[in-house]
Each structure stands twice: as structure tokens, then as C-alpha cells.
Design an enzyme around this catalytic site. Structure first.
Site: not given
Ligand code: DCP
Ligand code: CA
Ligand code: CA
Length: 352
Positions: A10, A110-111
């Protein structure tokens, strides 16, 4: 030795990390990607933010106005989806250089889960592959990610969450069982607020941990939650039987529209059709398109399609719109029946 080797990968603070990469001067400042905060009066929510912004208690899904109050000095950016999508595609290409695509299940931009059991069940070797994934992605994209490894999907995802950001962590089955005991029951995928409420009532504990949930009999979980109850019973014990299934790339993208009343009005039909073409073309890159297909269903439900290979049309977007409209017009002149439905589809080149 592991029974199975399941990797969960991720990207760290994905949208915000890409923005930092594009604008290095932002590093060291809270970066928030989402709706326009309009000096605290904006509506909409935070998509994500970097880890510095998280120290101010900002998180995904929070109202953007609240995020602004927590860190007014932060850098607030709009969502630039085409850039994130392009980066995501490029990351998955890199992942496929490290492990075969048949082992990869993409679960979001992203995962992904990767089942590398066939490559190794040795812990050290599994960690080496996890490390290689991180290294290759960083080399190509200058972006960090976190890799969790375990014997099933659920525990590998938890390992990944525990190791964030920029981490690499392996948890075997026994460790997994022990670690989750202290966690909130909402850690289990599929347990949201509603299910949590049912479980709370079953055990009469305000904030139940997974250890508390181990007290519930299987029959009771099944009685109140149906088939899912059985699944949760296993998951409380660190068991997750779900398999990693290869994500196949879409072979085509299509949209269709059924008119509320059958029609022969060219203006109406062409307007709707152009909307469909626009929507489809938004989802694909020009270079990926192999052919275009126009679908037409008449009032008597007879359905026909006309197609054109893309090498017969020179050029991009505009010529696709023009050629597909000509195909549609051929339907109109070929019959004097009214039209019930129009559709547009593009076939995609095989990417792998
Ligand atoms: N995303 C979004 N709204 C949300 C959750 C996520 O638009 N409520 C989008 C933005 C994030 C991407 O999806 O960058 C990936 O979500 P993740 O849950 O994997 O979170 P992040 O990658 O931002 O942070 P982490 O380092 O915790 O994985
Ligand atoms: Ca992420
Ligand atoms: Ca993710």
C-alpha cells in the site's frame, strides 16, 4: 516456513505524496489534498494528507473546513486524479516486473495483494521480495510504500497498517493471532459500526477488543449475523480463507442510454450519444483504443452494432467522435423505426 505467503502493498499518503514529489518545496509542511477549504468556509472533505498534517489530527474523510481550522498554515491542494491514475498505472507496471501479474490482485489505486506462495514460503526470502518491491518502486517513482507479509490477506493488511509509513513487516500466523487480540473489533475487515453494535449487544461490553469477541460462540454469531458470523468467528482467530485473485485489465469500456420515450429526433439522439462518447473517452487513454463500437436498439428491441477498427481512422479524440457519430447516423437512415437505446463501446488493446 509459512503456510502461505501473502504480501499486502500500500502506497504511503498516496495523493499527498505524489504532490510532494511534484513540488519538493512542500516537504516539511502539512499537505492536504481535497476540496477547496475557502478559508474555513469550504464544503467537501479531505481526500488525504501527509503524515505531518496527521499530527494536527487531520485525516481522510474529515470536513475540509475542520482541517483548515486544525492547520490553517497547511498547503491545501485540489485532487488531480489524472496524475494519480497515471502514477498508479506506472507503479503497477513496476510491481509486475518484480512478480508475475497472475499473482497480483489490485484492490485500489494504491494497494494490492500478491500471493507469492509459489515463489517462496521462507520468511527471509519473503522479506527480500517485499524489500525489492519497495526498492524498485522508489527507484522508478520516488515514492515510498509499506509492505506487510503474512499467511493470509487479513493479517498481511494489518501488518502493513502497523508498519506504516515506509515499512516492511512480516507477521506469522501465531503472532497475528496474538497481535489482533488487543485491537478493536472494527480492525476486522467487514465489521463496520452496524455490526459492531450487534456484537456489543451480544457481549455487553462498551468497547470490545477482539479478545472479548473470542468469548462469543460460533452459533451465536451465526444466529445474529448469518453467514458473515461464521466468517467473523474465523477472523477473530486470525483465520482468513479468502484467496488472492488475479485482477484482469478491462478489455473494453462502454456506456449506454435508454431514452425515456422512443425517439427519431436526430438532435436528441446525437446529443445523448456525444455525452456517452465523452464519458467513455474520459476513462481511457487514446493510445489504448483498438476499436470503437456503436450500438443501437430500435423500438421493437432489435439491436444492432457497427464497429470500426482504429487504424482506419487517423488521429485522436476528435476523429473518434466524428467517426462514431457517422456510424450512428447510418442507423438513423437505415430504418424508419424509432430508437430505444444507443450505446458506445471502445475495445482496448491487450496491455500485458
Ligand atoms: N482517498 C480518498 N478519500 C478517502 C480515503 C482515501 O480520496 N476517504 C484517496 C486518497 C488516498 C488514496 O485514496 O491518498 C489511498 O487511500 P489510503 O487509505 O491508502 O490512504 P493514504 O495512501 O492517503 O495514506 P496511508 O499512508 O495511510 O495509506
Ligand atoms: Ca495508502
Ligand atoms: Ca490504500
Amino acid at each position: 516456513m509459512l503456510k502461505k505467503t501473502i504480501v499486502h502493498i500500500d502506497m504511503d499518503y498516496f495523493f499527498a505524496q505524489i504532490e510532494e514529489r511534484e513540488n519538493p518545496w512542500m516537504k516539511g509542511k502539512p499537505v492536504i489534498v481535497g476540496a477547496d477549504p475557502k478559508k474555513g468556509k469550504g464544503r467537501g472533505v479531505v481526500s488525504t494528507c501527509n503524515y505531518l498534517a496527521r499530527e494536527y489530527k487531520i485525516k481522510s474523510g474529515m470536513a475540509i473546513s475542520r482541517a483548515y481550522k486544525l492547520a490553517p498554515q497547511g498547503i491545501f491542494l485540489p485532487v488531480n486524479m489524472p496524475l494519480y491514475k497515471k502514477t498508479s498505472d506506472s507503479i503497477f507496471k513496476t510491481v509486475k516486473k518484480v512478480v508475475p501479474s497472475s499473482l497480483i490482485e489490485k484492490v485500489s489505486v494504491d494497494e494490492a495483494y500478491i500471493d507469492i506462495t509459489a515463489i517462496t514460503t521462507n520468511k527471509k526470502e519473503a522479506l527480500k521480495i517485499g524489500g525489492d518491491l519497495k526498492k524498485e518502486i522508489f527507484k522508478k517513482e520516488k515514492l515510498s510504500c509499506t509492505v506487510g507479509i503474512s499467511e493470509n490477506k487479513m493479517i498481511s493488511k494489518i501488518a502493513c497498517q502497523l508498519a506504516k509509513p515506509d515499512g516492511l513487516k512480516l507477521i506469522d500466523k501465531q503472532e497475528g493471532r496474538d497481535i489482533i487480540k488487543e485491537m478493536n473489533i472494527q480492525t476486522i475487515p467487514g465489521i463496520g459500526p452496524k455490526t459492531e453494535k450487534v456484537i456489543k449487544e451480544l457481549i455487553k461490553i462498551e468497547n470490545p477488543t477482539i479478545k472479548d469477541a473470542l468469548e462469543i460462540k460460533k452459533e451465536e454469531l451465526v444466529r445474529y449475523l448469518g453467514k458473515r458470523g461464521n466468517d467473523f468467528y474465523q477472523k477473530f482467530r486470525g483465520i482468513d480463507a479468502s484467496v488472492v485473485t488475479e485482477t484482469k485489465e478491462a478489455k473494453s469500456v462502454s456506456k449506454e442510454h435508454t431514452f425515456s420515450k422512443d425517439t427519431r429526433s436526430p438532435d436528441k439522439i446525437i446529443k445523448v450519444f456525444k455525452g456517452l462518447v465523452d464519458d467513455v473517452l474520459m476513462e481511457v487513454k487514446e493510445g489504448e483504443i483498438k476499436n470503437i463500437v456503436v450500438v443501437c436498439r430500435f423500438e421493437d428491441f432489435k439491436t444492432y452494432q457497427k464497429q470500426l477498427s482504429l487504424d482506419k481512422i487517423n488521429g485522436g479524440y476528435n476523429s473518434i467522435v466524428k467517426s462514431s457519430t457517422i456510424l450512428l447516423l447510418k442507423f438513423l437512415v437505415s430504418s424508419n423505426k424509432k430508437i430505444r437505446l444507443v450505446g458506445f463501446r471502445v475495445g482496448l488493446k491487450n496491455k500485458l
